[in-house]
Design a protein around this motif. Structure first.
Motif, mmCIF file in Angstrom:
data_model
loop_
_atom_site.group_PDB
_atom_site.id
_atom_site.type_symbol
_atom_site.label_atom_id
_atom_site.label_comp_id
_atom_site.label_asym_id
_atom_site.label_seq_id
_atom_site.Cartn_x
_atom_site.Cartn_y
_atom_site.Cartn_z
ATOM 1 N N SER A 425 0.833 -1.197 0.000
ATOM 2 C CA SER A 425 0.000 0.000 0.000
ATOM 3 C C SER A 425 0.870 1.250 0.000
ATOM 4 C CB SER A 425 -0.914 0.011 1.232
ATOM 5 O OG SER A 425 -1.560 1.264 1.340
ATOM 6 N N GLY A 426 0.542 2.184 -0.879
ATOM 7 C CA GLY A 426 1.273 3.450 -0.906
ATOM 8 C C GLY A 426 1.128 4.242 0.368
ATOM 9 N N ASP A 427 0.108 3.914 1.190
ATOM 10 C CA ASP A 427 -0.074 4.628 2.453
ATOM 11 C C ASP A 427 1.098 4.426 3.404
ATOM 12 O OD1 ASP A 427 -2.458 5.485 1.475
ATOM 13 O OD2 ASP A 427 -3.718 4.173 2.713
ATOM 14 N N LEU A 428 1.909 3.384 3.174
ATOM 15 C CA LEU A 428 3.085 3.166 4.026
ATOM 16 C C LEU A 428 4.094 4.302 3.902
ATOM 17 C CD1 LEU A 428 3.690 -0.647 3.372
ATOM 18 C CD2 LEU A 428 2.763 0.406 5.445
ATOM 19 N N TYR A 429 3.947 5.117 2.861
ATOM 20 C CA TYR A 429 4.917 6.187 2.613
ATOM 21 C C TYR A 429 4.286 7.565 2.812
ATOM 22 C CZ TYR A 429 7.018 2.042 0.684
ATOM 23 O OH TYR A 429 7.510 0.761 0.549
#
Length: 472
Positions: A425-429
């Motif tokens: 998931s891009g939310d990790l960044y």
């Protein structure tokens, strides 16, 4: 010394910035230095370190950036086109540079305002950055907006202010900013608020031996009999003022027909310029030769060189024409009057003045003695002033001045984490985004993004609020 030459523009390219970068690389490597070249790929799909064959596709970065920086979360980014285009692409340059890793370099030498701002935001703090500004992007684009009112960009528009702000921050991003002449240096000081102590004027150089070798290789083009050749090698863009030359040739044809004009180059204005030629019934007189690699040889068989640009800095084409011994006709734009002495090494006409240019061309066609004298003077002056060796020594002096501590004391950055490539998931960044948001459906390559984060400096954020807040 390990040096990174970086530009926001395309590499390889036909323009002067690419030629400048290649000349620096070749001469510095001959002296034992290591030089890498970073920029946009010719198809605009990735940033790459060209000579190493390293690249990062923008497709790895764009989906997450566009989602996290949409109109709701970054309204200033989308206030007006083309702010969003330049900013998003600059952020992709920043993240690509972090992906490649900048820790190995002793000096970073950028070639425009966008790459200067980009690399200044992601480089390790101990590595000096030299911001080389080959022209004024803000001035060029403001002129474009004035000529194209349908774009709805004027002095009160966010996009207008954006380019002024970028000109300032680009020049301020380096330990030192370099311009090619005093005209541009003064423009940065008086129009873009850059302290005089931060800018140095730095004369270019030309590889005379390489130019001579290209000249003697010759060309398949043959000059017409009983006619003089007027030549204009340039990218076919609005700023080069090729339309001004064509208008001047329309005037010239009514007085004399003992000439032909070769326009050498490609660009987005070609069809428009061809229509202008047809309208003036100059199809037999003005020939578009396209992009060629034998320009030195074409100069050698020409009689008059023209550079009727609207805005320019210190074009290599003028330097080459002088080295070839041609009489030159230039406009008084930018740094050109610092390259040509009117009546001695060439002729200077006002910007956007076809009648004056036509009169000068007629004079040189009529007066062979004057044409030859101007050519001889230009060649003597150019040979004395465009020394590549002198330029390289000046550049090395700038590099050494910028390196505040001995190279052997520099510390290498941390190695990239050895992560396997898998979708996460891009939310990790989210920590690098000014306005974090939840988008679990956006998946990214963990190997790419983990490597980027490992090299980003503490506090790095996108968007660049320092720039965008001033466009309000």
């Amino acid at each position: 010394m390990r040096i990174l030459l970086a530009t926001y523009w395309l590499i390889p390219h036909v323009g002067g910035v690419w030629k400048f970068m290649m000349q620096i690389k070749q001469h510095l490597e001959a002296l034992g230095h290591e030089v890498d070249l970073m920029g946009n790929s010719p198809d605009y799909t990735k940033y790459h370190i060209w000579n190493l064959g390293k690249g990062l596709s923008k497709s790895e970065l764009r989906p997450l950036l566009e989602t996290k920086l949409d109109k709701n979360k970054a309204p200033l980014l989308h206030a007006q086109s083309p702010i969003d285009f330049y900013e998003l692409d600059r952020y992709m340059m920043e993240l690509s540079a972090a992906y490649f890793g900048l820790d190995r370099y002793d000096v970073i030498h950028t070639q425009d305002i966008f790459s200067a701002r980009a690399l200044a935001r992601v480089k390790p703090p101990h590595i000096p950055l030299i911001a080389h500004l080959h022209g004024s992007v803000a001035t060029e684009l403001k002129n474009h907006f004035i000529k194209n009112p349908h774009l709805n960009v004027n002095a009160s528009s966010p996009a207008w202010r954006y380019f002024e702000i970028m000109e300032h921050y680009g020049a301020m991003s380096g330990d030192l900013a370099i311009t090619a002449n005093q005209v541009q240096r003064n423009k940065l000081i008086h129009e873009y608020w850059v302290p005089a102590s931060r800018i140095a004027a730095f004369q270019y150089g030309l590889d005379a031996e390489a130019f001579r070798q290209n000249l003697i290789r010759g060309t398949s083009i043959r000059r017409p009999e009983r006619k003089k050749v007027i030549i204009f090698p340039a990218r076919l863009t609005a700023v080069k003022g090729i339309d001004v030359l064509i208008s001047a040739l329309g005037i010239l044809k009514s007085a004399r027909r003992d000439w032909v004009c070769w326009i050498v180059g490609e660009g987005e204005k070609r069809q428009e310029l061809e229509r202008q030629v047809a309208t003036l019934q100059l199809q037999e007189d003005v020939l578009f030769l396209g992009e060629r690699d034998d320009v030195p040889a074409l100069l050698a068989i020409s009689d008059i060189f023209v550079h009727s640009c609207i805005q320019d800095n210190q074009p290599f084409s003028v330097m080459e024409a002088q080295m070839a011994g041609l009489a030159v006709c230039v406009s008084d734009a930018g740094g050109l009057p610092e390259m040509v002495e009117h009546g001695k090494t060439g002729l200077i006409s006002p910007v956007n003045d076809p009648a004056s240019l036509a009169a000068q061309l007629s004079l040189l066609l009529e007066n062979e003695a004057l044409r030859r004298e101007l050519g001889r003077n230009a060649q003597a002056w150019g040979s004395a002033h465009w020394s590549m060796n002198a330029m390289i020594q000046r550049l090395l002096s700038v590099y050494h001045l910028a390196v505040a501590e001995p190279i052997h004391k520099r510390t290498e950055g941390a190695a990239s984490p050895p992560t396997k490539s898998h979708k996460v998931s891009g939310d990790l960044y989210n920590r690098i985004f000014t306005v974090p948001s939840a988008h679990p459906e956006i998946l990214v390559d963990s190997a790419v993004w983990d490597r980027i984060l490992a090299h980003l400096p503490r506090g790095y954020m996108v968007y660049d609020s320092e720039v965008l807040e001033l466009t309000r």
